[in-house]
Design a protein around this motif. Structure first.
Motif, PDB file in Angstrom:
ATOM      1  N   UNK A  69       0.820  -1.203   0.000  1.00 45.04           N
ATOM      2  CA  UNK A  69       0.000   0.000   0.000  1.00 45.04           C
ATOM      3  C   UNK A  69       0.857   1.258   0.000  1.00 45.04           C
TER       4      UNK A  69
ATOM      5  N   UNK B  15       3.916   1.518  -0.959  1.00 51.31           N
ATOM      6  CA  UNK B  15       4.645   1.575  -2.234  1.00 51.31           C
ATOM      7  C   UNK B  15       3.789   2.186  -3.335  1.00 51.31           C
ATOM      8  N   UNK B  16       2.538   1.741  -3.369  1.00 52.24           N
ATOM      9  CA  UNK B  16       1.620   2.242  -4.382  1.00 52.24           C
ATOM     10  C   UNK B  16       1.403   3.738  -4.189  1.00 52.24           C
ATOM     11  N   UNK B  17       1.159   4.148  -2.932  1.00 51.84           N
ATOM     12  CA  UNK B  17       0.941   5.569  -2.664  1.00 51.84           C
ATOM     13  C   UNK B  17       2.204   6.369  -2.965  1.00 51.84           C
TER      14      UNK B  17
END
Lengths: 340, 340, 340, 340, 340
Positions: free
Chosen positions: B256, B258-260
């Motif tokens: 999460x 990493x995605x953000x």
């Protein structure tokens, strides 16, 4: 990742909400917690208890009455688990996330993630609610109105709880789709880049909260039908497949929004660059329109003795006319190439 | 990828920390290393040895006392393994990474990755600690306080060590989530792009250290419960599933973040472009405000003989008034279109 | 994708390096190639042949002596295979890539990919080396020093060759990690964007060479232990798992570097935009500082008859003072908002 | 996605190329289509027919002679299938894509995708060629020269056709790798961004054509060896594995190029930004060099009565000297900070 | 994500379209709904009912006549399901999406997603059509013309409906490929960035609608052939594989377009930056061409007493000549370096 709530949350500890015994799909009685083990030991009876933010002591009492596994009780005590469904012998331990709109003190809207822990045994269901406002009174009421379903026992109650929580995701998802559409309508409008980028990021944050509630639960629910299923869920495969199907639909919608968000952020970046490019063109065009008369004026401001134009009667109007004509010509040319 | 530590690390070689024999979940005695093989040969007894950065000779001695596999000992000797859990016949060899905050000489904070190698046999546990400060005294103390669990033998000690190491990841993760939230609060504030971009990159670096500790371990732990499990872990499936569950939770949180982070970097890039665009607009607006009077002044600086305005009594004030009026008009127009 | 070498590579065709027969883990004799089939037919004996860039005829001779499969020999003849391990009946055919530093004529450093083809049968090992400098003399020497391992036969030799090749990847990988760290130290320093971007791209190119050597081999090696394994590797599962483990470690490190590279390229792009933004700000600030006095001067350069200031004794110094004061004020204001 | 050909393609309908019967790996005779069913009914005989863009009637005739499945014939009739290998009872239906260079009327080079449909039964092979120039005469000639292989029957012919088509991908792939290397050499050269970006996009388009030919075929080929294989391919596992291996090699190379392309596009974007940044710096530097003398000149163009410098004999040369000196100083300073 | 239609959709509730009984592949009679259960109970007969946006009551009636599962009927009642194929005992419930072009009130084209729910039992087929214009009269007509296929019963009707719906995707897909090609032709043309970026985003939106119709259906269809299949589809594996194959082809094409779209958006961003860079260069070039004469004019506008050039007879023409010459020189230099 779990967003920590920025809003104060009113906590009413020790609110034991309900504790009811059922037989053959019908309510027997509201019972005191001390009698739980007695009812649980009857063959044809099951007990459905709902707690809201219990104290450690209350949880320990339940653990003893129902014979819950220490590790599961630990998880329920600490909260902040990821969604999951675990088997402990013949019983199940499920963690589900609720997702609710909330408003920060700063007035921004955000999504809060609450947690429901459910312990399900052959003849008991215990739900523990953390950090979420809305309870399951409606689920209980509906279940009690349908005794022919309720007599499936604890497995049906478990399904009804899951179904209720999953149904609550849909308005959240709809809200996000609406939000995305609103941003999409704005994205090609000039001078909205800053608000768009903020809205896109905020939407992504909310989406991640929902995704973290849905994806692990979907994966876990997929193991409740078809193939080997926990004893408690046996014979209810179609119901759990229905829950799975709803979760999968939300999952697909989330992935779709996520994909569009990524594209929208890139497109917005393109619009920003395009906007800058247009400003630069405008700057260049106006700079030219102002610089040319300035240059001409400079030339006739030179102090050479021998500048015949300066002595002409129509010298000044002619110079101004040249300035104006050049500027008009420039203006329409810049218009033509869309720099102005 | 493993970050090489930039900080000097105080090494105290040959610190044999403890070597204790247990029977029925209770401590028998601290024993000298020479007696290990004697205790190991007893049926109902197990030995728990903890080493900190041992010399090759010490490791060789242990390898002989416990009959460890050459390849596993090689790995423990060289360190710098990826996290893994391997079976060598009836025994297990596990590599776990610790992750600790450290400060570089330059004053920057970074994450250091240490390594714990654990050899587990039917009646022994040997832990070898590399490049990490905090030991397992607390684990031993807790285990000794709970003899009913400790009598599960070496499998339980293995679980307790893993659980302890995995629990240490949570504050690191929480720190990262806090850091991300701090950056998110900054990201739409003007003139923070440079510090944001540096903070985002630094956070990504730290995240990768944690990811490399967690992901391979999660994968390996998934094989310690359900289906065929190593003999040593038999009957403790729920405990190892609990460790797996913690690792999976961290894994999801990392993904999460990493995605953000990726989105945040893109958004930050958008903010930089937007900032530049705004500077260009300001530049253009002020350039116009200064250029127009300059142009007018230039015109009245021309040396034409026949310029009637020059002879007017109010010519000069009128010219200045025109300049001021045009500029005031420009100023408010630029304000209106948000260029100023 | 396989980088074609830009450097001339000295080719010494027909270098038959060694052809040795072993019995019970001990060297029997250097043998001429004609005798190979004789030794191979003995039960307790195996032959280990190493070729370097053989002619087609030499390869054909070997194919006949060892009874190699046509398709495998074809692959070895043409080279440029992807790494793989294939079973042909009871024998194995493996393709491994070596990765070596080289310098282009232009002075740039690049990674060259060589190829080792290995044929392994019950009692023979044939290695064919292409486009790589360093041979396996060290492997042979070490194997001969450890007869207790060498008597495992051709499977052990196969392991020793793989282990040697895989170990050669580590310094390459370490070099890349160092390179990445060097770039990371540069990335937030001003005016390094061009060299950073070139370094990042060059590193990515090298990384891909290593990735193409490692990933397919890792996948293939995973089938040499656990479950059904080729007969030749039977009983050596722990050794091949160790090779797999090294490959997996390199694989993870490569993925980590790749991920950071992507982020670093994006971050570098952000730094470029930021740099431009700062230049634009500086340009705007200095433009203002120069334009204001120019405007004031323009005004007092106008030729109006009636400009009282022009006749004042202190007019000129006053005008210059105004210019200086405005500029000082502008300068400090621009300093304050960090435009200068 | 399948690129529709922009080039006119010469279509010679109804070209029945060859129809030959084989026995024991040797050619029996060229036979008329009416006799096909007769030869097919013989035990030890097989028929190999090659069609080029047949009319629907010709295809229907073949369908009847060989007893082909309606759905497969439909696919062959319509063309534009994805690559696949399907079993219809004992027979196989394969769709393969050819990829050929072509030149558009505009002079651009592009890749055209043709289609080969192959029907394989126990004793027949029927190949149908669409939109591709080069036929399989070479395959037939080679097969007829190797009767020991050809007597494997239709399975071998199927392998030979696949092998031939797959081998044709390699020069296409090599061309792309060369193209990428050429772009990579250009990418850090100034003022090539526009041509690079066009070349990168064109390469990506071509790569996708090849990828769509290779990936589904690789997947399908993987089911022709190991595990349960279609009867027709039985005993030829090593040959089909070889085809798979070639496809996998191409697949890996494609993925590698794709990855580098993505990076190259990002890097090119960085170079564009960098180029703009450099232009802005140059603009700023020259603007300063021109603006400073203009400002000085403006000051001495003011009409104040009392400006002592104006009366100095060396006033003018001194003013010009100041201008020149400031500009020289600016020039070298801008050189030093690399703005010029 | 499902796009909510922006266009008003004419709803004609309660349009029961057809209800026909078949025997041995031939139409028996149009029957009233009350008689359905009678025909369904006959062994050799099946009933095919088609509804368009039925009222809840009509659906309930059907549920009773055919004995449909409550959860499936719920899904059909609410609509907005993801595409899926579910088994309820011996019967199947399938949800398929239709995709149709529509025009918004604003005149933009968009894709609307309709829904077909199909209930299939041993001797009935019930299709329920939502939000889609075109019905299945053609399917019914074709089926009635081919009694030898229709006598396969309800499974064949199910196949024919799926095949029809899937075939409708192809023109949509072709339209998207054409659209992409049109954008690709525009993308390197100057001053098209804004329209390109809008077109790319709109295409991505449409692509997602198609993807959400195709991908889940493809996955579900893959379970209708090979391995264990629902009883109703038994013996028709090749037909459902054909449907799967079409879906897989569309899926691959969608993924290809998606990949190219991502690249195209990046490339377009590059073109925008390049365009801005070119504007900046032009701006810089023209600024120089105007600024140099202005500077020269400024110098000769200075009021120094002692400026010998001012008294020269040819001073003025010489100054102008210098200006022109410098500008001509600048102009050609800027042309040479492509700034103009």
């Amino acid at each position: 990742m779990m967003r920590r709530p920025h809003v104060a949350f009113p906590v009413h500890h020790s609110m034991l909400i309900t504790c009811v015994a059922y037989q053959n799909g019908r309510k027997l009685a509201d019972i005191p917690t001390e009698d739980i083990s007695e009812y649980v030991s009857r063959q044809d009876c099951f007990v459905w208890v709902a707690l809201f933010e219990p104290t450690p002591e209350e949880l320990d009492e339940m653990a003893e009455e129902f014979g819950l596994h220490e590790l599961a009780v630990d998880d329920a005590r600490h909260g902040h688990q990821r969604p999951k469904i675990e088997e402990y012998g013949d019983s199940l331990f499920a963690v589900l996330h609720t997702v609710e709109h909330a408003t920060t003190p700063a007035g921004d809207e955000e999504l809060l993630s609450g947690e429901i822990d459910v312990f399900v045994g052959r003849n008991y269901v215990l739900s523990v609610r953390h950090r979420t406002q809305s309870g399951f009174a409606a689920v209980r009421a509906r279940a009690e109105r349908e005794p022919e379903l309720l007599q499936h026992g604890s497995g049906f109650v478990f399904y009804a709880l899951m179904d209720n929580i999953v149904d609550r995701y849909f308005p959240i998802l709809d809200g996000m789709e609406t939000e995305l559409e609103e941003i999409e309508e704005q994205i090609f409008v000039r001078n909205t880049a800053r608000s768009n980028i903020e809205a896109l990021y905020a939407l992504k944050q909310k989406l991640m909260v929902l995704k973290h509630a849905v994806d692990p639960l979907m994966e876990a629910t997929g193991r409740l039908y078809g193939g080997r299923v926990p004893q408690i869920c046996a014979g209810m495969g179609e119901y759990f497949r229905d829950v799975y199907d709803h979760l999968h639909r939300i999952h697909l919608a989330i992935e779709g929004i996520r994909d569009m968000l990524t594209t929208a952020i890139q497109v917005n970046l393109g619009m920003i660059s395009l906007g800058e490019s247009e400003v630069t063109k405008k700057l260049a065009a106006w700079a030219a329109i102002i610089a040319v008369p300035t240059m001409v004026a400079g030339i006739y401001g030179m102090n050479f003795k021998n500048m015949p134009e300066l002595d002409w009667a129509w010298g000044y109007p002619a110079a101004v006319a040249v300035m104006v004509l050049v500027d008009v010509w420039l203006y329409f040319n810049f218009k033509k190439v869309k720099w102005l």
